[in-house]
Scaffold this active site. Structure first.
Site: not given
Length: 307
Positions: A42, A44
């Site tokens: 991922d 953020d």
């Protein structure tokens, strides 16, 4: 050449629910070799810090300066409404997924309404309160040296993430592939639409095979035909998954892996979520920890030749 070493993460920042299982996975991945490994991450609050100078940092959506007060106010209201739903432990998955898709699509519509431009993205990134975790540069360099691809699967914005990588890293990593929400711009550089299906925090697994089929095969000597047949990604049957949300565990669902080590970054509400994270991830780093623990992990499962 002697490798750089880094101080180990303080023990209180790392939580391992089942050390025996983790060691078994580490040994299996190490024995299979780096040619069998891929990293799925991922973006953020996983590769980037959650806290920047004592305040929550920007996300790849949140950093955008729209230059349109009305649209910016609507964006804030969307976040205020949907963020608690995202964090809820009691809302059923199907209901939550529907809300996350609504949030994403409404946000995308506002970006188009505001007339977002490529130049505005560049300025926004330059001014953003966004930083990579300490150790991310070293992690990406180490993975590139070992020939391990990094597949960034994000509910954010491809064009913004690419710009962040360009501006915030010493160089754009050759082994990184980004699959996220991709913008379509007009000839004069204005946002007009988005490509494909909306990616949100709870449907990333639906895009895993798309991500795999267009992976960074050229960097590692694969042919176009092999990539089209998913030979490249099928050959990499072990995975290291990095995320900051329980939903991120689904990122690799579309891939057939033999062994997977999952690393969760629990940045906030530690007491509320630690038990859930500990059951879900092999390793949990708390309090917005740096990336040194993952650097150390990769050094263990992908040792240099001669070690």
């Amino acid at each position: 050449m002697e490798e750089k070493t880094h101080p180990s993460i303080e023990s209180e920042m790392a939580v391992v629910g089942d050390p025996q299982s983790l060691e078994k996975k580490k040994a299996a991945i190490r024995n299979a070799g780096p040619g069998k490994l891929q990293v799925i991450a991922d973006f953020d609050a996983t590769l980037t810090k959650y806290w920047v100078n004592g305040c929550p940092g920007h996300t790849s959506h949140g950093l955008l300066q729209l230059g349109n007060p009305e649209c910016e106010d609507k964006m804030r209201k969307l976040c205020e409404f949907y963020y608690p739903i995202k964090q809820s432990l009691t809302i059923p998955f199907e209901e939550k997924a529907k809300h996350m898709e609504e949030w994403q699509e409404n946000g995308h519509a506002l970006l188009i309404e505001a007339g977002l431009t490529l130049e505005a993205i560049k300025r926004s990134v330059a001014d953003a309160k966004i930083e990579f975790r300490e150790g991310v540069v070293e992690l990406l360099n180490l993975l590139e040296e070992r020939g391990v691809p990094v597949l960034i699967l994000s509910a954010g914005l491809t064009d913004v993430i690419e710009e962040i990588l360009r501006q915030k890293l010493p160089r754009f990593p050759k082994n990184v592939k980004i699959v996220s929400n991709q913008m379509v711009f007009s000839n004069d550089g204005r946002l007009v639409s988005f490509k494909g299906k909306t990616i949100h925090v709870l449907n990333k697994n639906e895009h895993a095979l798309d991500m795999a089929s267009s992976s960074v095969h050229d960097q590692f000597g694969e042919t176009k035909e092999q990539s089209d047949d998913n030979v490249f990604i099928k050959r990499r049957t072990n995975a290291l998954l990095l995320g900051d949300h329980i939903g991120d565990l689904g990122m690799s669902d579309g891939l057939n892996y033999e062994y997977q080590i999952t690393v969760g970054f629990l940045n906030d509400d530690i007491e509320k979520f630690l038990e859930t994270f500990q059951k879900a991830f092999d390793i949990v780093y708390v309090n917005d920890a740096p990336m040194w623990g993952v650097v150390e992990l990769v050094s263990q499962i992908c040792p240099s030749r001669g070690h």
